[in-house]
Design a protein around this motif. Structure first.
Motif, short mmCIF file in Angstrom:
data_model
loop_
_atom_site.label_atom_id
_atom_site.label_comp_id
_atom_site.label_asym_id
_atom_site.label_seq_id
_atom_site.Cartn_x
_atom_site.Cartn_y
_atom_site.Cartn_z
N UNK A 160 0.83 -1.22 0.00
CA UNK A 160 0.00 0.00 0.00
C UNK A 160 0.86 1.26 0.00
N UNK A 161 2.00 1.24 0.70
CA UNK A 161 2.90 2.40 0.73
C UNK A 161 3.67 2.55 -0.57
N UNK A 162 3.98 1.42 -1.21
CA UNK A 162 4.78 1.45 -2.43
C UNK A 162 3.97 1.89 -3.63
N UNK A 163 2.70 1.57 -3.67
CA UNK A 163 1.86 1.86 -4.83
C UNK A 163 1.87 3.35 -5.18
N UNK A 164 1.66 4.29 -4.22
CA UNK A 164 1.71 5.70 -4.61
C UNK A 164 3.08 6.14 -5.11
N UNK A 165 4.15 5.53 -4.56
CA UNK A 165 5.50 5.87 -5.03
C UNK A 165 5.64 5.46 -6.50
N UNK A 166 5.19 4.26 -6.82
CA UNK A 166 5.23 3.78 -8.21
C UNK A 166 4.39 4.70 -9.09
N UNK A 167 3.20 5.05 -8.60
CA UNK A 167 2.32 5.94 -9.37
C UNK A 167 2.96 7.30 -9.62
#
Length: 120
Positions: free
Chosen positions: A68-75
């Motif tokens: 969940x924390x990584x997804x916005x970084x990837x986005x």
């Protein structure tokens, strides 16, 4: 009065029926025993599976917030990568144009040299 000749065949039929019932009972007992054996084999497998699920669940629970924390970084990173790729493509295109221009200039210099040497 009933004669012995009449009683014996009836008694034999009862004995045959009893024997058939015993056979059926034996077959039923065998089937029940086989089911118990299968159940005994199934229970340890179920216990092993429960143990695996119990060990895996906390790992999944710990991993979910990381995802969940990584997804916005990837986005957030994806458009930066797209822009960088676009810039790299433009730079490559510019480099190709520069090479093409340098080749043309080299050709012009060569022609001027030929003209000077009165080759053309």
């Amino acid at each position: 009065m009933i004669s012995l000749k009449e009683v014996l065949p009836a008694e034999n039929k009862v004995s045959l029926t009893e024997n058939k019932m015993r056979l059926i009972e034996n077959k039923t007992t065998t089937a029940e025993n086989k089911m118990r054996l299968t159940e005994n084999k199934t229970t340890p497998a179920e216990n092993s599976m429960s143990h695996i699920v119990n060990n895996t669940t906390p790992i999944v629970n710990n991993t979910t917030p990381i995802v969940n924390n990584t997804t916005p970084i990837v986005n957030n990173t994806t458009p930066i990568v797209n822009n960088t790729t676009h810039t790299a493509n433009k730079t490559t295109h510019f480099a190709n144009n520069t090479t093409h221009f340098a080749n043309k200039m080299s050709c012009i210099v060569h022609l001027m040299s030929c003209k000077e040497n009165k080759m053309i």
